[in-house]
Write an enzyme that holds these catalytic residues in place. Structure first.
Site, mmCIF file in Angstrom:
data_model
loop_
_atom_site.group_PDB
_atom_site.id
_atom_site.type_symbol
_atom_site.label_atom_id
_atom_site.label_comp_id
_atom_site.label_asym_id
_atom_site.label_seq_id
_atom_site.Cartn_x
_atom_site.Cartn_y
_atom_site.Cartn_z
ATOM 1 N N CYS A 1 48.364 36.843 28.335
ATOM 2 C CA CYS A 1 46.980 36.333 28.445
ATOM 3 C C CYS A 1 46.188 37.092 29.506
ATOM 4 O O CYS A 1 46.412 36.900 30.710
ATOM 5 C CB CYS A 1 47.020 34.839 28.739
ATOM 6 S SG CYS A 1 45.412 34.111 29.114
ATOM 7 N N CYS B 1 44.156 34.913 31.918
ATOM 8 C CA CYS B 1 45.050 34.209 32.844
ATOM 9 C C CYS B 1 45.389 35.112 34.030
ATOM 10 O O CYS B 1 45.376 34.666 35.188
ATOM 11 C CB CYS B 1 46.339 33.791 32.138
ATOM 12 S SG CYS B 1 46.113 32.677 30.738
#
Length: 278
Positions: A49, A52
């Protein structure tokens, strides 16, 4: 023996985790939260991600953010590894940040990347100790049942009196979630009507009072909850709600009537103090 085991586990977790270290086990985070009177900050993420990773770099790693994280137990959940807990919270996209109480009830959630400033606003906003719930949370952790869920629900309603307006609705939502859980437990126990009157007073009336909907609360209590039908264990709550409604509606005559009724009941002083804060 069971209590000693839980106490040991709480102590073990506490001495092995510093305040801003990310845990990866929900169970450990829950034990630490119970021991330290903190809510749990959860960051759902994955190694693939990009947002993230950017959030780790831009937000979580910053000293000012870490300082605010001291008010929480911090938990990182890799959704590819911990699928069960991710499924429990219906996490289908990331980054997804949650703040939950020590029993896992959601207080706040936000899907999407958040920069440092936004993360700091969120952490400041929800930096509340759970010490007020300490014994009830621990008892609920040991053995969940309808009576404890109902007790915690009422405590959340009471606690909502003292929090800032911008988080009050979130705490009321948690209170109502515990009410639903209490009803669910009673239903499973084969006694769905247990404490129905108290649940109704909290859900129908107390919730409206705390949201400032005094006229609506008055109409509901007049229509659904007649004084002569109130059970002895609910008289103090009922009288408290009546007085709160008239007090906030500036109906001094009726407020005086219900204050005089409240004075006849055991434990009225603490209830009256709450009214003055509403």
């Amino acid at each position: 023996m069971k209590m000693k085991k839980i106490t040991f586990l709480l102590f073990f977790v506490c001495i092995n985790v510093n305040a801003t270290q990310w845990l990866t086990s929900f169970e450990d985070a829950q034990k630490l939260a119970l021991a330290t009177n903190k809510n749990i900050l959860i960051d759902f993420w994955a190694t693939w991600c990009g947002p993230c990773k950017k959030m780790d770099e831009d937000s979580w790693s910053k000293a000012e953010v870490k300082e605010l994280m001291n008010n929480f137990v911090s938990l990182k959940i890799d959704i590819d590894i911990y699928r069960e807990i991710s499924s429990k919270y219906s996490v289908r996209a990331i980054p997804y940040v949650f703040i939950v109480d020590p029993n896992g009830k959601v207080v706040f959630k936000k899907l999407s990347y958040m920069g440092k400033a936004e993360v700091m606003r969120v952490l400041k906003k929800y930096s509340y100790s759970t010490k007020y719930f300490k014994d009830d949370f621990l008892n609920f952790y040991k053995k969940k049942n309808g009576d404890l869920a109902l007790k915690i629900a009422q405590r959340y309603f009471d606690y909502s009196i003292y929090v800032k307006e911008d988080v009050k609705r979130d705490f009321l939502k948690v209170a109502n979630n515990y009410l639903k859980e209490a009803y669910s437990f009673y239903k499973k126990e084969g006694n769905r009507r247990k404490n129905a009157q108290r649940i109704g007073l909290l859900e129908d009336v107390y919730d409206k009072v705390l949201r400032g909907k005094y006229e609506k609360a008055h109409k509901i209590i007049e229509k659904k909850y007649k004084e002569d039908k109130i059970t002895s264990n609910n008289k103090l709550l009922y009288t408290f709600l009546r007085l709160a409604i008239y007090n906030k509606s500036n109906d001094k005559a009726n407020a005086k009537v219900w204050y005089n009724k409240m004075k006849l009941l055991e434990g009225y002083r603490s209830e009256y103090l709450k009214i003055r804060k509403i």
